[in-house]
Design a protein around this motif. Structure first.
Motif, short mmCIF file in Angstrom:
data_model
loop_
_atom_site.label_atom_id
_atom_site.label_comp_id
_atom_site.label_asym_id
_atom_site.label_seq_id
_atom_site.Cartn_x
_atom_site.Cartn_y
_atom_site.Cartn_z
N GLU A 35 54.99 61.84 48.73
CA GLU A 35 54.45 61.45 47.42
C GLU A 35 54.66 59.96 47.14
OE1 GLU A 35 53.91 63.89 44.31
OE2 GLU A 35 53.03 65.03 45.95
N PHE A 36 55.30 59.26 48.06
CA PHE A 36 55.61 57.84 47.93
C PHE A 36 56.49 57.54 46.72
CE2 PHE A 36 51.54 58.16 50.13
CZ PHE A 36 51.89 57.56 51.33
N CYS A 37 57.49 58.40 46.48
CA CYS A 37 58.40 58.15 45.36
C CYS A 37 59.83 58.61 45.67
CB CYS A 37 57.88 58.79 44.08
SG CYS A 37 57.61 60.57 44.17
N GLU A 38 60.24 58.52 46.93
CA GLU A 38 61.60 58.94 47.29
C GLU A 38 62.66 58.04 46.68
OE1 GLU A 38 60.43 56.27 50.82
OE2 GLU A 38 59.41 57.71 49.55
N GLU A 39 62.27 56.85 46.23
CA GLU A 39 63.24 55.95 45.60
C GLU A 39 63.84 56.57 44.34
OE1 GLU A 39 59.28 55.09 43.82
OE2 GLU A 39 59.99 55.21 45.88
N TYR A 67 71.40 47.59 41.32
CA TYR A 67 70.46 46.76 40.58
C TYR A 67 69.48 46.06 41.54
CZ TYR A 67 68.51 43.23 37.52
OH TYR A 67 67.64 42.43 36.82
N GLU A 68 70.02 45.46 42.58
CA GLU A 68 69.18 44.73 43.54
C GLU A 68 68.23 45.66 44.31
OE1 GLU A 68 68.66 41.44 44.11
OE2 GLU A 68 69.86 41.22 42.28
N GLU A 69 68.68 46.85 44.60
CA GLU A 69 67.86 47.77 45.39
C GLU A 69 66.82 48.53 44.56
OE1 GLU A 69 68.38 51.20 48.83
OE2 GLU A 69 70.16 50.46 47.80
N PHE A 70 67.17 48.89 43.30
CA PHE A 70 66.32 49.79 42.53
C PHE A 70 65.81 49.27 41.19
CE2 PHE A 70 69.20 52.55 44.99
CZ PHE A 70 68.27 53.28 45.73
N ILE A 71 66.50 48.33 40.56
CA ILE A 71 66.20 47.96 39.18
C ILE A 71 65.45 46.63 39.06
CG2 ILE A 71 67.17 47.54 36.88
CD1 ILE A 71 67.72 50.37 37.84
N GLY A 74 60.55 43.68 41.48
CA GLY A 74 60.23 43.33 42.86
C GLY A 74 61.24 43.81 43.88
N SER A 75 62.21 44.61 43.46
CA SER A 75 63.20 45.10 44.42
C SER A 75 62.55 46.05 45.41
CB SER A 75 64.36 45.78 43.68
OG SER A 75 63.90 46.88 42.93
N PRO A 76 63.16 46.23 46.58
CA PRO A 76 62.53 47.01 47.66
C PRO A 76 62.21 48.46 47.28
CG PRO A 76 64.66 46.11 48.39
CD PRO A 76 64.46 45.69 46.97
N LYS A 77 63.04 49.06 46.45
CA LYS A 77 62.83 50.46 46.06
C LYS A 77 62.79 50.57 44.54
CE LYS A 77 65.18 52.23 50.14
NZ LYS A 77 66.31 53.04 50.61
N GLN A 78 62.07 49.70 43.91
CA GLN A 78 62.04 49.62 42.45
C GLN A 78 61.59 50.94 41.83
OE1 GLN A 78 59.78 46.31 40.96
NE2 GLN A 78 59.90 47.01 38.85
N VAL A 79 62.40 51.44 40.90
CA VAL A 79 62.05 52.66 40.17
C VAL A 79 61.31 52.29 38.90
CG1 VAL A 79 63.89 54.11 41.13
CG2 VAL A 79 64.34 52.75 39.08
#
Length: 166
Positions: A35-39, A67-71, A74-79
């Motif tokens: 579903e392209f939303c595993e983040e 914060y850097e990974e998800f928040i 432009g982070s790689p796995k932005q939620v």
């Protein structure tokens, strides 16, 4: 809901419940990848782990990493979070408390619960997993999920109940 009750609040009480939960998480993550939303699940799990740290130093490092990974924009796995929630988290990074991500975590959980999980329950991997858990627990009766609709929008009711099928 079944999602909350059965798996994320550890209602499965057999000695191998951690494995059942791990198997469930893997199956759900695989579905979310499609579903392209595993983040969303990865963020939720990272927040759960974050709360287990007691020292301010550890929390500060882990919070910055989350914060850097998800928040961060432009982070790689932005939620998918609103700008107010993002900014509130950013401001709390200097001395993050154990509830630093609580609002964001809840928003992402609700997103998974209302959007991704209902679609996941229609998949074969979920049905096989649920059947194996029910067999392990020795449940003889068939179970089904029943959706309860509240006539009042503000009224907070658990929308799914697990009931026996007679």
């Amino acid at each position: 809901c079944l999602f909350c009750c059965c798996f994320f609040t550890n209602i499965v009480s057999e000695p191998m419940s951690w494995l059942a939960t791990a198997v469930f998480i893997i199956a759900f993550r695989d579905f979310l990848k499609l579903e392209f939303c595993e983040e969303n699940l990865e963020f939720w799990l990272a927040c759960k782990e974050y709360r287990s740290f007691d020292s301010l130093e550890e929390r500060t490092q882990i919070a910055a990493s989350i914060y850097e990974e998800f928040i961060r924009d432009g982070s790689p796995k932005q939620v998918n979070l609103d700008s107010y929630t993002r900014e509130t988290i950013r401001q709390s990074l200097e001395e993050p408390g154990s509830s630093c991500f609580a609002v964001a975590e809840k928003k992402i959980f609700i997103l998974m619960e209302n959007c991704s999980f209902p679609r996941f329950t229609e998949t074969e991997p979920y049905k096989l997993f649920l059947n194996s858990i029910l067999k392990q627990r020795g449940l003889k009766k068939k179970r089904m999920a029943v959706r309860i609709k509240s006539p009042v929008e503000d009224f907070k009711v658990n929308p799914l109940l697990l009931v026996s099928k007679d």
